[in-house]
Design an enzyme around this catalytic site. Sequence first.
Site, PDB file in Angstrom:
ATOM      1  N   GLN A 142       0.847  -1.200   0.000  1.00 50.15           N
ATOM      2  CA  GLN A 142       0.000   0.000   0.000  1.00 50.15           C
ATOM      3  C   GLN A 142       0.879   1.244   0.000  1.00 50.15           C
ATOM      4  OE1 GLN A 142      -3.447  -0.659   3.036  1.00 50.15           O
ATOM      5  NE2 GLN A 142      -1.812  -2.053   3.601  1.00 50.15           N
ATOM      6  N   ASN A 143       2.185   1.040   0.127  1.00 51.32           N
ATOM      7  CA  ASN A 143       3.101   2.174   0.250  1.00 51.32           C
ATOM      8  C   ASN A 143       3.470   2.722  -1.124  1.00 51.32           C
ATOM      9  OD1 ASN A 143       2.939   1.501   2.899  1.00 51.32           O
ATOM     10  ND2 ASN A 143       4.926   0.473   2.985  1.00 51.32           N
TER      11      ASN A 143
ATOM     12  N   HIS B 142      -1.569   1.279  -4.231  1.00 52.60           N
ATOM     13  CA  HIS B 142      -1.917   2.690  -4.009  1.00 52.60           C
ATOM     14  C   HIS B 142      -1.022   3.617  -4.840  1.00 52.60           C
ATOM     15  CE1 HIS B 142      -4.112   1.912   0.090  1.00 52.60           C
ATOM     16  NE2 HIS B 142      -4.812   1.530  -0.960  1.00 52.60           N
TER      17      HIS B 142
ATOM     18  N   GLY C  34       2.839  -4.435   9.118  1.00 50.99           N
ATOM     19  CA  GLY C  34       2.745  -2.997   9.359  1.00 50.99           C
ATOM     20  C   GLY C  34       1.565  -2.312   8.714  1.00 50.99           C
TER      21      GLY C  34
ATOM     22  N   SER D  90      -2.666  -1.275   9.502  1.00 52.56           N
ATOM     23  CA  SER D  90      -3.774  -1.291  10.451  1.00 52.56           C
ATOM     24  C   SER D  90      -4.953  -2.070   9.881  1.00 52.56           C
ATOM     25  CB  SER D  90      -4.202   0.144  10.781  1.00 52.56           C
ATOM     26  OG  SER D  90      -4.538   0.815   9.587  1.00 52.56           O
TER      27      SER D  90
ATOM     28  N   GLN E 118       1.458  -3.766  17.229  1.00 54.27           N
ATOM     29  CA  GLN E 118       0.103  -3.723  17.805  1.00 54.27           C
ATOM     30  C   GLN E 118      -0.612  -5.049  17.555  1.00 54.27           C
ATOM     31  OE1 GLN E 118      -0.914  -1.218  19.681  1.00 54.27           O
ATOM     32  NE2 GLN E 118       1.022  -0.152  19.250  1.00 54.27           N
TER      33      GLN E 118
ATOM     34  N   ALA F 201       8.958  -4.547  12.152  1.00 55.76           N
ATOM     35  CA  ALA F 201       9.291  -5.331  10.951  1.00 55.76           C
ATOM     36  C   ALA F 201      10.804  -5.540  10.819  1.00 55.76           C
ATOM     37  CB  ALA F 201       8.750  -4.609   9.712  1.00 55.76           C
TER      38      ALA F 201
HETATM   39  P1  OAD Z   1      -1.523   2.825   9.251  1.00 55.32           P
HETATM   40  O1  OAD Z   1      -0.866   4.059   9.755  1.00 55.32           O
HETATM   41  O2  OAD Z   1      -3.003   2.784   9.244  1.00 55.32           O
HETATM   42  O3  OAD Z   1      -1.003   1.562  10.098  1.00 55.32           O
HETATM   43  C1  OAD Z   1       0.373   1.384  10.322  1.00 55.32           C
HETATM   44  C2  OAD Z   1       0.570   0.071  11.037  1.00 55.32           C
HETATM   45  O4  OAD Z   1       1.968  -0.124  11.156  1.00 55.32           O
HETATM   46  C3  OAD Z   1      -0.011   0.027  12.459  1.00 55.32           C
HETATM   47  O5  OAD Z   1      -0.679  -1.212  12.643  1.00 55.32           O
HETATM   48  C4  OAD Z   1       1.242   0.117  13.345  1.00 55.32           C
HETATM   49  O6  OAD Z   1       1.096  -0.590  14.586  1.00 55.32           O
HETATM   50  C5  OAD Z   1       2.262  -0.583  12.460  1.00 55.32           C
HETATM   51  N1  OAD Z   1       3.680  -0.248  12.723  1.00 55.32           N
HETATM   52  C6  OAD Z   1       4.224   0.885  13.219  1.00 55.32           C
HETATM   53  N2  OAD Z   1       5.568   0.789  13.278  1.00 55.32           N
HETATM   54  C7  OAD Z   1       5.898  -0.434  12.798  1.00 55.32           C
HETATM   55  C8  OAD Z   1       7.115  -1.138  12.585  1.00 55.32           C
HETATM   56  N3  OAD Z   1       8.316  -0.597  12.867  1.00 55.32           N
HETATM   57  N4  OAD Z   1       7.070  -2.389  12.078  1.00 55.32           N
HETATM   58  C9  OAD Z   1       5.865  -2.985  11.798  1.00 55.32           C
HETATM   59  N5  OAD Z   1       4.686  -2.357  11.969  1.00 55.32           N
HETATM   60  C10 OAD Z   1       4.690  -1.106  12.455  1.00 55.32           C
HETATM   61  O7  OAD Z   1      -0.917   2.573   7.779  1.00 55.32           O
HETATM   62  P2  OAD Z   1      -1.517   1.632   6.635  1.00 55.32           P
HETATM   63  O8  OAD Z   1      -2.207   0.452   7.176  1.00 55.32           O
HETATM   64  O9  OAD Z   1      -0.440   1.431   5.641  1.00 55.32           O
HETATM   65  O10 OAD Z   1      -3.937   5.024   1.816  1.00 55.32           O
HETATM   66  O11 OAD Z   1      -2.597   2.592   5.985  1.00 55.32           O
HETATM   67  C11 OAD Z   1      -3.338   2.123   4.901  1.00 55.32           C
HETATM   68  C12 OAD Z   1      -3.659   3.255   3.973  1.00 55.32           C
HETATM   69  O12 OAD Z   1      -4.244   4.345   4.699  1.00 55.32           O
HETATM   70  C13 OAD Z   1      -2.476   3.902   3.307  1.00 55.32           C
HETATM   71  O13 OAD Z   1      -1.988   3.193   2.183  1.00 55.32           O
HETATM   72  C14 OAD Z   1      -3.022   5.238   2.896  1.00 55.32           C
HETATM   73  C15 OAD Z   1      -3.713   5.600   4.190  1.00 55.32           C
HETATM   74  O14 OAD Z   1      -4.719   6.516   4.089  1.00 55.32           O
HETATM   75  C16 OAD Z   1      -4.340   6.040   1.038  1.00 55.32           C
HETATM   76  O15 OAD Z   1      -3.952   7.168   1.213  1.00 55.32           O
HETATM   77  C17 OAD Z   1      -5.280   5.637  -0.040  1.00 55.32           C
END
Ligand code: OAD
Length: 275
Positions: free
Chosen positions: A105-106, A123, A215, A217, A243, A254
């Site tokens: 998604q990155n 994305h 990583g 949510s 989490q 990660a």
């Molecule tokens: P989120 O910010 O929603 O979630 C990030 C996740 O990474 C959380 O579950 C954290 O606990 C976890 N995390 C933090 N640090 C970490 C680490 N060092 N190693 C592993 N995990 C870690 O980000 P996304 O799920 O990517 O889309 O968000 C999904 C989408 O929402 C994005 O692609 C973007 C955003 O709005 C669009 O803009 C369309």
Amino acid sequence: MNTDNWITAVLALRKAKKVVVFTGAGISAESGVPTFRDTDGFWQRFPPEQFATWSGLVQTAVSSPRSVAEFVLNVVEPIAKAEANAGHQAVAQLEKHVRTLVVTQNVDGLHQSAGSTEVLEIHGSLLEVVDSSTGNTVHRFHRADLARISDTLHSYVSQRTSLFSLLRYLRRVYPFDWRGRNRPNLVLFGDSLAEPAWSNACQEAENCDVLISVGTSGLVYPAAMLPDRAESAGATIIAVDPQPCLGCWLQGNAGAVLPKLVQDAFGSLSAPQSK
Ligand code: OAD
């Protein structure tokens, strides 16, 4: 760390013929790219209703161009400076042992920087400009280009240069076309996911033996459906995140968990340290 989950994950990987690694912002957090929804996440500083849709962005740009410049700077600058971390590298290593497809998604291109060769960017990618009518890539930025764009945005945000100078600079470095078809290859809220990446991702998820979700949510659909699709088709789902996650959760960052997981799956099995 739950030892049973660790062993389940290691054994599932050893048996797998095909692995999908599904990543979100968390895998790039250790490269200095902020996540979206953690306490210091991106959407805390830039409300999605103003910044996460093209129409919201245009409206905000009209009323407050400097705040949009600040938003773009906060997106571009960390990615311009970022390097792949141990988590991305472990995912790239996985390819040496088992057929691996990355679905991310990155938009930061860090999986490719680490050496992953099969990456679906559902994305989009900040490093690309596409023709919106064909979806073809018309321009590819290097990280150094993004760093120069960041510098110019900095000058405008800190009032060292005018909006006119910023726009003149962007006109030079960004491939605008007179029909207005070229746009950054970014999926914002309300957009369809990038194609054919999304259709291919669904197909691959339904045909893999293991899906490792790293990583994310899992709050943004349709991307978040991918682990469910894989699980319904019989895959083992492993989740790497600090989490809590459902199922076979490997707690931690990660950059710490993935290298050890790959080593244990394809080297000798050692018990993880309990937390
Ligand atoms: P989120 O910010 O929603 O979630 C990030 C996740 O990474 C959380 O579950 C954290 O606990 C976890 N995390 C933090 N640090 C970490 C680490 N060092 N190693 C592993 N995990 C870690 O980000 P996304 O799920 O990517 O889309 O968000 C999904 C989408 O929402 C994005 O692609 C973007 C955003 O709005 C669009 O803009 C369309």
